[in-house]
Write an enzyme that holds these catalytic residues in place. Structure first.
Site, PDB file in Angstrom:
ATOM      1  N   ASN A 211       0.857  -1.197   0.000  1.00 18.40           N
ATOM      2  CA  ASN A 211       0.000   0.000   0.000  1.00 18.40           C
ATOM      3  C   ASN A 211       0.889   1.241   0.000  1.00 18.40           C
ATOM      4  O   ASN A 211       2.114   1.135  -0.061  1.00 18.40           O
ATOM      5  CB  ASN A 211      -0.943  -0.022   1.214  1.00 18.40           C
ATOM      6  N   PRO A 306      -2.965 -12.243  10.374  1.00 17.72           N
ATOM      7  CA  PRO A 306      -3.391 -12.018  11.761  1.00 17.72           C
ATOM      8  C   PRO A 306      -3.549 -10.522  12.003  1.00 17.72           C
ATOM      9  O   PRO A 306      -2.843  -9.718  11.382  1.00 17.72           O
ATOM     10  CB  PRO A 306      -2.234 -12.586  12.586  1.00 17.72           C
ATOM     11  N   ASP A 307      -4.466 -10.149  12.889  1.00 20.38           N
ATOM     12  CA  ASP A 307      -4.591  -8.741  13.274  1.00 20.38           C
ATOM     13  C   ASP A 307      -3.552  -8.483  14.361  1.00 20.38           C
ATOM     14  O   ASP A 307      -3.666  -8.983  15.484  1.00 20.38           O
ATOM     15  CB  ASP A 307      -6.011  -8.443  13.768  1.00 20.38           C
ATOM     16  N   PHE A 324      -4.529   3.101  14.635  1.00 20.55           N
ATOM     17  CA  PHE A 324      -4.865   4.113  13.629  1.00 20.55           C
ATOM     18  C   PHE A 324      -5.933   3.506  12.741  1.00 20.55           C
ATOM     19  O   PHE A 324      -5.912   2.302  12.478  1.00 20.55           O
ATOM     20  CB  PHE A 324      -3.637   4.479  12.779  1.00 20.55           C
ATOM     21  N   LYS A 338     -13.438  -0.309  15.049  1.00 20.49           N
ATOM     22  CA  LYS A 338     -12.105  -0.902  15.233  1.00 20.49           C
ATOM     23  C   LYS A 338     -11.624  -0.721  16.676  1.00 20.49           C
ATOM     24  O   LYS A 338     -10.948  -1.593  17.227  1.00 20.49           O
ATOM     25  CB  LYS A 338     -11.112  -0.277  14.248  1.00 20.49           C
TER      26      LYS A 338
END
Ligand code: PMT
Length: 400
Positions: A211, A306-307, A324, A338
């Site tokens: 990204n 995975p988060d 963020f 979130k």
């Protein structure tokens, strides 16, 4: 920040490099913020800018000689050392940094640096090759170890035509950093882990999914946390930025690597800040060889990563965790979702659909949400925003 340096005595040490001409502007910027400024110049500095200029701007005689009968009867090196609330050496050449690291007292500036009980700050300015040299880096590390604040250097085009790190920080940034030095301590002794930059998810040996994150926001937070007295571990995806002074940097590429590093380093931190733009998915398989062009279409199977920040808050529920949220619409709704789903103390929402803020820009505008309230920080440079956010995070940490 107006008059943030009121009643502060700043002794500006100017050493002999081409950036010495900017010392005139530094005097002005410090005075704008309320500081009283006196100037010490090395012989080399006088080759680049006249003492008369700095005398006229500061309103005080410029100090030059260690052994000067007149000066010793008035303001000699010990008096100067005691007068200063801050000794700021800007520009600091490779040579003066080496002398400081050795503890030399061969000239007035280095003698004052040894004699002063005040905070010492250096703003390095030199050719990028000289800055990168192992000797300069070792000297800077030695000064840092002794508590000297290192402001910059900046990077970009240099007077010699080279491009890279080694430029003197802009005078207004030096002045802002001085303000921070006087107000620092909001995170004194706190261990902070920050993730920054993008992740890269390999498709084959030559391609990846990623990204637009440049790492600027996360790196600015790391620098601000160091300034605030924290010990900082910066877990960084692949970016093209110099490591902030005194931060410990851990380089990773993929989300899985960042996940491992985050869990390892979060184990002994009090504040975790997830500014990295982590890929939510990665290719199910990374091809061993370059994938050859075939039909008109190609499907890429992805699996969920995975988060990272959720794994950290689950493993270490006692720590203060800041996330963020990078959104292009419905900022508050998505950010609050979130905040709850990832078990965060607070989440910083930014609009990454705008080209003037968010990804890869120098500015950002954010709203910080906690479960009870929200606070908006209007558009500003990421450096200033990071300092403001760190102050806010320090309050959130203290309130836990
Ligand atoms: O790097 P810059 O160019 O300066 O740009 C700054 C920024 C826009 C990248 C930064 O301000 C920002 O918004 N970072 C978070 C980007 C992001 O991944 O947002 P998200 O909404 O997808 O994720 C929410 C939070 O979960 C983030 O804290 C993220 O780090 C974390 N996350 C996400 C996915 C994942 N697998 N693990 C995570 O920990």
């Amino acid at each position: 920040m107006t008059a943030a340096l009121n009643n502060k005595n700043i002794l500006l040490g100017v050493s002999g490099g081409i950036a010495a001409y900017k010392s005139a502007e530094i005097v002005r910027r410090l005075q704008d913020l309320g500081a009283t400024v006196r100037v010490v110049m090395t012989d080399g500095a006088c080759e680049f800018i006249t003492p008369l200029t700095l005398q006229a701007l500061s309103g005080y005689p410029v100090h030059r000689q260690l052994l000067d009968e007149q000066a010793e009867a008035g303001m000699g090196h010990i008096e100067l050392a005691r007068w200063a609330d801050l000794l700021l050496i800007a520009p600091a050449t490779a040579d003066i940094i080496a002398e400081l690291a050795q503890g030399s007292a061969a000239n007035l500036l280095t003698a004052v640096a040894l004699a002063t009980p005040a905070q010492v700050a250096v703003a390095p300015a030199m050719n990028q090759q000289m800055w990168a040299h192992a000797a300069s880096q070792a000297n800077i590390a030695a000064l840092t170890e002794r508590g000297v604040a290192v402001l910059g250097p900046d990077q970009g085009l240099q007077a010699c035509g080279d491009v890279g790190p080694g430029r003197l920080l802009a005078p207004e940034r030096i002045a802002a950093a001085c303000c921070q030095l006087f107000s620092r301590g909001a995170l004194q002794g706190v261990r902070v882990v920050i993730t920054a930059g993008p992740t890269r998810e390999a498709i084959d040996p030559v391609r990846y999914i990623s990204n637009h994150s440049s790492g600027k926001m996360g790196y600015a937070l790391a620098a601000a946390a160091v300034e605030a007295g924290a010990s900082v571990t910066l877990i960084s995806g692949p970016v093209d930025l110099p490591t902030p002074a005194r931060a410990q940097r851990v380089d990773v590429e993929s989300a899985l690597q960042m996940h491992r590093a985050a869990l390892e380093h979060a184990a002994d931190c009090e504040l975790f800040i997830a500014a990295a733009a982590v890929a939510d998915y990665r290719p199910a398989n990374c091809a061993e060889q370059k994938i050859k062009k075939q039909g008109e279409q190609m499907a890429l199977a992805l699996v969920k990563n995975p988060d990272i920040v959720a794994a950290v808050t689950t493993a270490f529920p006692q720590l203060c965790a800041i996330g963020f949220a990078a959104e292009t619409e419905q900022l508050e709704q998505y950010a609050r979702g979130k905040l709850a789903a990832k078990g965060l103390t607070a989440i910083v929402a930014n609009n990454v659909g705008r080209s003037d803020i968010g990804f890869n820009s120098d500015d950002n505008e954010v709203t910080v949400y906690t479960s009870e309230r929200s606070l908006t920080f209007d558009k500003r440079g990421k450096g200033q925003l990071a300092r403001d956010l760190i102050d806010h995070f320090a309050q959130l940490l203290a309130a836990r």
